[in-house]
Design a protein around this motif. Structure first.
Motif: not given
Length: 761
Positions: A34-53
């Protein structure tokens, strides 16, 4: 192709679930989660790269620091000059200066090579990398030598896109690179992420430009991905070679998206291995359940060879559709030209129809989009043993880098092309922006390049010239060449594509590219040419402002090419005032003169005089204002010019589209919306107010004076509704301007008058 009306979930990289009431139940049944859209949005490739930078600590308000920077020879002089004026001592991260735009040195005497020597000496002094002319176009060098999995690159060219290699790259105006050179950040709100879900395999004869044009045609007018990140996922990705992915990826710029990223696989790892940089590979995939703000679903097998007719990459048809409806579509293009050129010249495409078929005058395969190894190999296979003919039709091919060129020589592709009558040239971006290969008057050119805006091919409407460009894939351009200029789809050719393996030889780079390895040498003297000028002084934002509207543009979209033309004008980009003479010259030739007249009033103020002493026309305007605003004096008033355009800023990242207005006394733009984030950022970085006004009848007209009282206070207080007046017939007629969100830094830059003033303190 399907565009989802809502967001969508991607499950395990292979199943799409459209957002809606049943989405949560479907996801739980498929994954047990069970996952919300806001939590699942963190699982995109883009989110991960932006977070790292991101350095802000907030994923809503990003402050990005990039890994590397890259510029070419019509942007790096202005960038480094701005950074020098702001206190630059050393390049803090790798900065690559390529020379692929003014590399012909064909205009203006020594000024192009002077810029190149400026770049070389700056690379030595500040610790950068210098790529000499003809070695590589900016983006091919970045693919070969800079990109890395999970990295971020900022470039001063709008087609800075290396997503297919797992690198999130963004093209921006020069001031954003200046910020990085001064160890500052790139500040944006967290962008939306739109998935591009690929299935299937492209049909024979369909190339990457066909896929790209199909996408652009679907999304551009709808603004579906505007200022968002496009994330390419799905099983179809692995059915594409890396060269093919690159060809699609580079064209995402024409959708007006912010950036792009692709999932990576063993083929990407092999690409890095071939280039001697396998350590830069990183496997990138979305998480088990990833949420996207929108979704584009594409079955690659359904895409047919495409053509983007003048005057925009989104004006798309299948080639079959064009050939079946020739006269109607050509008539539509001619009508578009009437609007775009204000009737100044007449485009006649229907005369190109011979015996019911469309004859083309010129073909070009070039640059960051068309000059790739596989594109040229496939074109050579189509043309092998044939002739392009001895009539008007010509074909020019530009490999994207010298290593690519060398391999095409070794495997025989260059010989196959040259035997047909085609010309194979060195790496050069000129065909993309009108520097070289300008067709004859009223000629029709087909190009595997990036853009086909009005005059982008180099013709000058102000001189009574007009030519036009359609965008096509290299394969269909080669098919057309094989038929001696008769427009032909590559799908109609029976060809054995040999698909030779690529071998990268970096010897030429080792022999010719200057690489400081990040070590600066402060003892190096920068080499200046006589055309390289410093930026003129710019005033801070005044308390009250008078603006004269000096141009009014009602085209649906105004490109940066129309705001400051490309082509030969690019040679003057190291000279701010010299270049400004060309501003709007192809759209509104009277603009420069009008702006300069108004600027005389501001110059008088800066000399301690009354504005009317510099520009007598403004005297009754000031008199009318003072009837109601008695506190207005020369000490708290600023006078400048503004333009109105419906939707300005589509296309190039060039900061000069804004800075040319600024050095001519421009203090604002007024628009219904801004076509791209990068153009709005350019306005702000040059201290110009990016005003908005609702669609509908304007309260002012070209030539009217506007008064914006207490504008400085409005910016300081973060107002989004700003009171303004039209000054006319001795009266102040009120209306409202709007201001979109500004970051604290953007607000301060505007108050200071420009980015240079901001860093000077």
């Amino acid at each position: 192709m399907k565009l989802y009306d809502k967001g969508a979930y991607l499950l395990n990289g292979t199943e799409l679930v459209e957002d809606g009431r049943d989405a949560a139940d479907i996801i739980k049944s498929r994954t047990g989660e069970t996952i919300t859209s806001s939590e699942a949005a963190k699982n995109t490739i883009a989110y991960g790269i932006l977070k790292e930078h991101n350095t802000s600590g907030s994923m809503e308000k990003l402050q990005i620091k990039f890994d590397k920077l890259t510029s070419h020879d019509i942007t790096f002089v202005g960038i480094i000059q701005t950074a020098r004026a702001s206190g630059l001592e050393k390049f803090p991260i790798p900065y690559v200066l390529t020379n692929c735009h003014n590399s012909l040195c064909a205009v203006g005497g020594t000024i192009n090579e002077d810029d190149h020597m400026f770049g070389l000496t700056c690379a030595k002094k500040y610790g950068g990398v210098y790529v000499p002319p003809h070695q590589a176009v900016i983006h091919q060098f970045a693919r070969e030598m800079l990109a890395g999995g999970g990295k971020m690159i900022l470039g001063s060219d709008s087609h800075t896109r290396y997503g297919a290699l797992g690198t999130m790259a963004i093209g921006e105006g020069g001031p954003e690179l200046v910020k990085q050179l001064l160890s500052k950040t790139y500040d944006i709100n967290m962008p939306g992420v739109v998935g591009v879900y690929l299935t299937g395999t492209p049909a024979k004869g369909v190339g990457p430009q066909d896929i790209a044009l199909a996408i652009i045609g679907e999304v551009f007018d709808r603004g579906y991905v505007k200022n968002k990140v496009m994330e390419f996922v799905g099983p179809g990705v692995s059915n594409l070679s890396v060269d093919y992915r690159i060809g699609v990826d580079v064209m995402t710029t024409e959708t007006t998206c912010l950036s792009s990223i692709w999932r990576t696989d063993e083929k990407v790892k092999e690409f890095y291995d071939i280039h001697g940089r396998v350590g830069e590979y990183k496997e990138l995939n979305p998480g088990k359940v990833a949420y996207y703000d929108g979704m584009i679903e594409i079955d690659l097998s359904t895409i047919k060879p495409m053509i983007a007719m003048p005057f925009h990459p989104s004006n798309t048809y299948t080639i079959d559709e064009l050939n079946a409806n020739l006269m109607d579509i050509l008539d539509d293009c001619e009508k578009r030209a009437e609007v775009s050129f204000d009737g100044a010249v007449k485009l006649d495409l229907k005369s190109k129809v011979r015996d019911g078929k469309l004859y083309v005058d010129q073909g070009i395969i070039a640059g960051c989009a068309g000059g790739g190894f596989e594109n040229i190999c496939d074109a050579a296979d189509i043309l092998k043993g044939k002739s392009i003919g001895a009539n008007e039709f010509t074909l020019s091919v530009y490999p994207a880098s010298t290593p690519v060129y060398m391999e095409l020589v070794k495997n025989g592709a260059v010989a196959s092309l040259m035997e047909t009558g085609a010309i194979v040239k060195t790496a050069f971006c000129g065909p993309c922006f009108g520097a070289g290969d300008t067709p004859a008057n009223n000629a029709f050119s087909i190009r595997h390049s990036t853009r086909n805006f009005p005059n982008r091919e180099g013709s000058k409407v102000q001189n009574g010239q007009v030519a036009s460009v359609a965008l096509m894939d290299a394969r269909s351009i080669a098919a057309t060449a094989a038929n001696k200029g008769i427009l032909t789809s590559a799908a109609d050719m029976d060809v054995n594509y040999t698909k030779p393996k690529y071998f990268f030889d970096k010897t030429i780079y080792e022999n010719r590219v200057f690489d400081s390895k990040g070590v600066a040498d402060p003892s190096v003297e920068i080499q200046f040419g006589p055309n390289i000028k410093d930026w003129p002084a710019m005033s801070a934002l005044p308390e009250h402002m008078v603006l004269k509207v000096v141009s009014e543009i009602h085209d649906p979209v105004t490109t940066t090419d129309e705001l400051i033309p490309s082509g030969e004008t690019s040679s003057f980009r190291s000279n701010p005032l010299g270049l400004a003479e060309f501003a709007l010259s192809r759209k509104d030739p009277a603009y420069v003169g009008r702006a300069k007249e108004v600027q005389k009033a501001q110059k008088a103020i800066e000399e301690g005089k009354n504005p009317e002493e510099g520009f007598a026309e403004i005297a009754p305007v000031i008199e009318t204002i003072k009837k109601e605003y008695t506190d207005v004096t020369k000490e708290n008033l600023g006078v400048g010019s503004t333009i109105f355009a419906v939707k300005p800023g589509d296309g190039s990242a060039r900061e000069q589209a804004a800075s040319c207005q600024k050095v001519l006394g421009g203090w604002a733009n007024i628009a219904n919306e801004y076509a791209t984030k990068r153009y709005r950022s350019n306005l702000i970085n040059w201290g110009m107010l990016p005003f908005l006004i609702p669609e509908g009848e304007l309260p002012f007209r070209n030539g009217d004076y506007l008064f914006v009282p207490e504008i400085r206070e409005a910016i300081e207080q973060k107002k989004t509704e700003i009171d303004a007046f039209v000054v006319k017939d001795g009266k102040l007629v009120p209306f409202t301007l709007q201001m979109g969100e500004l970051t604290e830094d953007e607000r301060t830059i505007i108050l200071k008058g420009c980015l240079i003033n901001y860093y000077r303190g």
